[in-house]
Design a protein around this motif. Structure first.
Motif, PDB file in Angstrom:
ATOM      1  N   ARG A 224       0.822  -1.206   0.000  1.00 38.60           N
ATOM      2  CA  ARG A 224       0.000   0.000   0.000  1.00 38.60           C
ATOM      3  C   ARG A 224       0.857   1.257   0.000  1.00 38.60           C
ATOM      4  N   MET A 225       1.953   1.228   0.732  1.00 37.86           N
ATOM      5  CA  MET A 225       2.801   2.416   0.784  1.00 37.86           C
ATOM      6  C   MET A 225       3.570   2.644  -0.514  1.00 37.86           C
ATOM      7  N   TRP A 294      -0.681  10.132   9.597  1.00 44.78           N
ATOM      8  CA  TRP A 294       0.435  10.370  10.517  1.00 44.78           C
ATOM      9  C   TRP A 294       1.000   9.058  11.055  1.00 44.78           C
ATOM     10  N   VAL A 295       0.127   8.086  11.331  1.00 48.41           N
ATOM     11  CA  VAL A 295       0.608   6.781  11.789  1.00 48.41           C
ATOM     12  C   VAL A 295       1.466   6.128  10.713  1.00 48.41           C
ATOM     13  N   ASP A 296       1.043   6.225   9.459  1.00 46.70           N
ATOM     14  CA  ASP A 296       1.845   5.684   8.360  1.00 46.70           C
ATOM     15  C   ASP A 296       3.208   6.360   8.301  1.00 46.70           C
ATOM     16  N   LEU A 297       3.249   7.677   8.429  1.00 41.35           N
ATOM     17  CA  LEU A 297       4.520   8.402   8.376  1.00 41.35           C
ATOM     18  C   LEU A 297       5.445   7.950   9.495  1.00 41.35           C
ATOM     19  N   ARG A 299       5.413   4.964  10.959  1.00 41.50           N
ATOM     20  CA  ARG A 299       5.880   3.616  10.637  1.00 41.50           C
ATOM     21  C   ARG A 299       6.946   3.644   9.550  1.00 41.50           C
ATOM     22  N   LEU A 300       6.750   4.506   8.557  1.00 37.62           N
ATOM     23  CA  LEU A 300       7.717   4.594   7.477  1.00 37.62           C
ATOM     24  C   LEU A 300       9.058   5.132   7.964  1.00 37.62           C
ATOM     25  N   GLY A 304       9.821   1.405   8.924  1.00 38.28           N
ATOM     26  CA  GLY A 304       9.804   0.936   7.545  1.00 38.28           C
ATOM     27  C   GLY A 304      11.080   1.162   6.791  1.00 38.28           C
ATOM     28  N   GLY A 305      11.978   1.999   7.318  1.00 35.36           N
ATOM     29  CA  GLY A 305      13.218   2.276   6.608  1.00 35.36           C
ATOM     30  C   GLY A 305      12.952   2.831   5.224  1.00 35.36           C
ATOM     31  N   ASN A 306      13.605   2.272   4.217  1.00 32.06           N
ATOM     32  CA  ASN A 306      13.443   2.747   2.831  1.00 32.06           C
ATOM     33  C   ASN A 306      12.384   1.942   2.105  1.00 32.06           C
TER      34      ASN A 306
END
Length: 315
Positions: A224-225, A294-297, A299-300, A304-306
């Motif tokens: 998804r990302m 914001w939660v995704d950001l 985690r990334l 999530g690293g790169n």
């Protein structure tokens, strides 16, 4: 169309699994078919394996190789090349039962000829590789003539299903593709088709599946990302084109997801509002969508690293 069926395999670095899928095709009791394989940029020995099968197979085997673009670009290419009246997707880690094609055709022919233009095809269940377990929820009746929208949103029956669909319909409804994105959701196409067509669904297993740890099913967040435009379009259509099928809870969840992925592709509230006609529910749920983003950001950045630069492996 030269064949009754096109069996389509999209593949990426699955040379170790392809012989199982191809052997299940070779074992089919119904023989009026071709097989089309689109190699989505494999770096293993997939091409050599397929060339060897082409030299000795007793069925038509067509092979294309393209730069890595994802499973849905591969399927669009496969549909364009297909010469079968029905198009059947076989993931490279799955296999057909020996009489799959024979049974699908029999179920199709059980539909009165005058009613067939309303049907997209025939759909069935999947089972484990040992044949002991059906892995998806059965249909409420057998057969069940229903659209995907009614089946999923109104009856709540989801899960992996496999079908043979008329090739001409798939050519009218290709997967939307976005530069730099490798994935989408299968149901974006099935939702669109459901406005015009239904399937004959049967409570019979038509494929055996083995979900891989590096497959689409196991990598949802990463997928998804790395494909936010595809998912933003899916949720936009869900809350606009298909809104009448959504229960209130589903509508709320999908609206939040629309906001979330809109922010990932740089669409602020003004641009979002234009896409949903400034729906009051969308306005009410804006804060929740921002929280999901914001939660995704977080985690990334911290977990999530790169992740955005990693190749997405598909079935």
């Amino acid at each position: 169309m030269n064949y009754t069926f096109t069996i389509f395999i999209p593949t990426y670095n699955r040379a170790h699994l392809l012989p199982r899928a191809l052997a299940s095709i070779e074992a089919q009791t119904f023989r009026d078919f071709e097989t089309v394989i689109v190699d989505d940029g494999s770096t293993d020995n997939t091409e050599a394996l397929i060339r060897d099968w082409q030299a000795r197979a007793d069925f038509e085997l067509v092979y294309f190789k393209q730069p890595n673009q994802g499973k849905y670009a591969a399927q669009n290419a496969g549909v364009a090349a297909a010469r079968g009246w029905f198009f059947l997707l076989l993931d490279s880690d799955d296999r057909l039962l020996p009489d799959t094609l024979e049974r699908i055709l029999r179920h199709w022919e059980s539909i009165p000829e005058s009613k067939r233009p309303r049907y997209a095809g025939v759909e069935g269940l999947v089972e484990s590789m040992d044949g002991r377990r059906v892995l998806t929820t059965p249909y409420p009746s057998n057969p069940c003539d229903i659209s995907y929208l009614d089946l999923y949103y109104r009856l709540g029956i989801g899960g992996d299903k496999k079908h043979a669909i008329r090739t001409e319909i798939l050519r009218r409804f290709p997967y939307p593709l976005f530069p730099g994105e490798l994935n989408s959701r299968d149901s974006i196409t099935w939702n669109r088709i459901a406005h015009e067509y239904i399937f004959r669904c049967v409570n019979e297993s038509v494929q055996q599946v083995e979900y891989q740890p590096d497959g689409l099913t196991s990598n949802r967040f990463r997928i998804r990302m790395t494909s936010p435009r595809g998912f933003q379009l899916f949720f936009q259509e869900e809350i606009t084109l298909h809104r009448a099928w959504l229960a209130r809870k589903q509508l709320r969840r999908s609206t939040i997801e629309f906001i979330r992925f809109s922010l990932h592709i740089g669409l602020g509230p003004w641009a979002q509002g234009k896409q949903v006609d400034y729906d009051p529910l969308w306005l009410l749920l804006l804060p929740m969508g921002y929280i999901r983003w914001w939660v995704d950001l977080y985690r990334l950045r911290f977990k999530g690293g790169n992740i955005r630069n990693r190749a997405v492996i598909h079935n």
